[in-house]
Design an enzyme around this catalytic site. Sequence first.
Site, short mmCIF file in Angstrom:
data_model
loop_
_atom_site.label_atom_id
_atom_site.label_comp_id
_atom_site.label_asym_id
_atom_site.label_seq_id
_atom_site.Cartn_x
_atom_site.Cartn_y
_atom_site.Cartn_z
N ASN A 10 113.15 15.37 108.34
CA ASN A 10 113.98 16.34 109.08
C ASN A 10 113.33 16.70 110.40
O ASN A 10 112.11 16.66 110.52
CB ASN A 10 114.10 17.67 108.31
N GLY A 38 110.43 17.79 106.90
CA GLY A 38 111.02 17.10 105.73
C GLY A 38 109.88 16.86 104.75
O GLY A 38 108.81 16.37 105.13
N GLY A 40 109.38 14.68 102.41
CA GLY A 40 108.94 13.29 102.26
C GLY A 40 108.06 12.86 103.41
O GLY A 40 106.98 12.28 103.20
N ASN A 183 105.25 24.01 91.95
CA ASN A 183 104.61 25.30 92.22
C ASN A 183 105.08 26.28 91.14
O ASN A 183 105.87 25.93 90.26
CB ASN A 183 104.85 25.77 93.66
N LEU A 222 98.97 26.81 92.40
CA LEU A 222 98.94 28.27 92.23
C LEU A 222 98.68 28.98 93.55
O LEU A 222 98.08 30.05 93.57
CB LEU A 222 97.83 28.64 91.23
N GLY A 226 94.62 27.98 93.67
CA GLY A 226 94.28 26.59 93.36
C GLY A 226 95.33 25.92 92.49
O GLY A 226 96.51 25.91 92.85
N ASP A 253 103.27 20.05 100.27
CA ASP A 253 103.46 18.66 100.72
C ASP A 253 102.11 17.99 100.97
O ASP A 253 101.89 16.83 100.62
CB ASP A 253 104.29 18.61 102.02
N ARG A 286 96.05 25.93 109.45
CA ARG A 286 96.56 25.41 110.73
C ARG A 286 98.06 25.62 110.83
O ARG A 286 98.75 25.64 109.81
CB ARG A 286 96.29 23.91 110.83
P1 ADP Z 1 104.02 25.35 97.83
O1 ADP Z 1 103.56 25.17 99.25
O2 ADP Z 1 104.76 24.17 97.28
O3 ADP Z 1 104.70 26.66 97.55
P2 ADP Z 1 101.48 26.42 96.76
O4 ADP Z 1 101.75 27.69 97.48
O5 ADP Z 1 101.18 26.53 95.31
O6 ADP Z 1 102.68 25.36 96.92
O7 ADP Z 1 100.27 25.70 97.51
C1 ADP Z 1 99.91 24.35 97.26
C2 ADP Z 1 98.40 24.21 97.32
O8 ADP Z 1 97.95 24.59 98.62
C3 ADP Z 1 97.62 25.08 96.36
O9 ADP Z 1 97.50 24.47 95.07
C4 ADP Z 1 96.28 25.18 97.06
O10 ADP Z 1 95.54 23.98 96.85
C5 ADP Z 1 96.68 25.23 98.54
N1 ADP Z 1 96.86 26.62 99.02
C6 ADP Z 1 98.02 27.30 99.19
N2 ADP Z 1 97.80 28.54 99.66
C7 ADP Z 1 96.46 28.66 99.80
C8 ADP Z 1 95.58 29.71 100.24
N3 ADP Z 1 96.04 30.90 100.65
N4 ADP Z 1 94.25 29.47 100.24
C9 ADP Z 1 93.74 28.28 99.83
N5 ADP Z 1 94.53 27.25 99.41
C10 ADP Z 1 95.85 27.43 99.39
#
Ligand code: ADP
Length: 304
Positions: A10, A38, A40, A183, A222, A226, A253, A286
């Site tokens: 996208n 996107g 993918g 997630n 999580l 993590g 992603d 970033r």
């Molecule tokens: P999504 O982006 O799909 O909602 P998550 O929020 O669970 O998924 O984040 C995916 C991964 O990104 C986590 O398992 C972790 O490795 C990393 N991550 C996300 N947020 C943080 C944070 N605030 N600090 C450190 N790592 C993070």
Amino acid sequence: MSVIVLGSVNMDVVLSVNTLPQAGETIAASAQNLYPGGKGANQAIASARCGAPTAFFGAVGDDDYGAVLAKNLQDNGIDTAGLKVLAGRRTGQASIYVSAAGENSIVILAGANHDFVFDEDGGPVPVPSAPAVRLAQFEMPLAAIKAFFDAPGAASGTRILNPAPALPDGRFLFDLSDILIVNQTELATYAGRPDAASSPEASIALARGLLSRDDQWVVVTLGADGLVAVGAGQEIFVAGLDTEVVDTTGAGDCFCGALAARLSASEPLRDALAFANAAAALAVSRRGAGPSMPTFEEVVARQA
Ligand code: ADP
């Protein structure tokens, strides 16, 4: 082995506004920025930057955005022989308003992504049949994902499914995957427990309910905490890394793409999960999604 991503591509059109508009309201934007996005495409870029030979299967329209996005994938070293340019279709687009307080509202036009089909034998884009790490998400037609995971040779590689956004109709694809990545929100939806507690312990219990085979894994990301992964009789926990959060877009992603890359290099699952966790921690530090994906060397340095 290589990584093959079947997924969405996208253009993210981001308008910066003071406050999000109400229904019927006309407001001024202070800036417009275009970002390649996107799920993918983001995952393919993460995989390629993390060092895996990566091929992308998907679709764009024959418009300006499609050409820019195809070039962006190629500039990241991704093989785009499987990227279709569909005549008369619009490239997928996400229209995103971001307020001064950092809230957003997003409208997605699936466009060409939802018109992707693999061609029958002899067509210009046959289903890839080599053993590989295959990675798909749910911004594509479910029939295409089924063909991708059912292809000859697919079961002798690793099939990773990131069933996001949550789409209960896609549950039938879980059986065809070797690793599921969700997630906590997606986990609660698929488990039919939208009100479930979101502790690691609660996630482990719900994730076990998604397993359909002894040789399958469910990985639950999580956020800052993590991840946990559950397989037959086993659990892996990887703690989140302390990070100054700048932009969480694309964290999941990055995680999926980085994990696929390390598994394609035959790294054991536990180590590949730790690598992906460090890669995603870098991505959240970033701005942007595609542009925030780290390189292999950057992730190794972050883990040191
Ligand atoms: P999504 O982006 O799909 O909602 P998550 O929020 O669970 O998924 O984040 C995916 C991964 O990104 C986590 O398992 C972790 O490795 C990393 N991550 C996300 N947020 C943080 C944070 N605030 N600090 C450190 N790592 C993070």
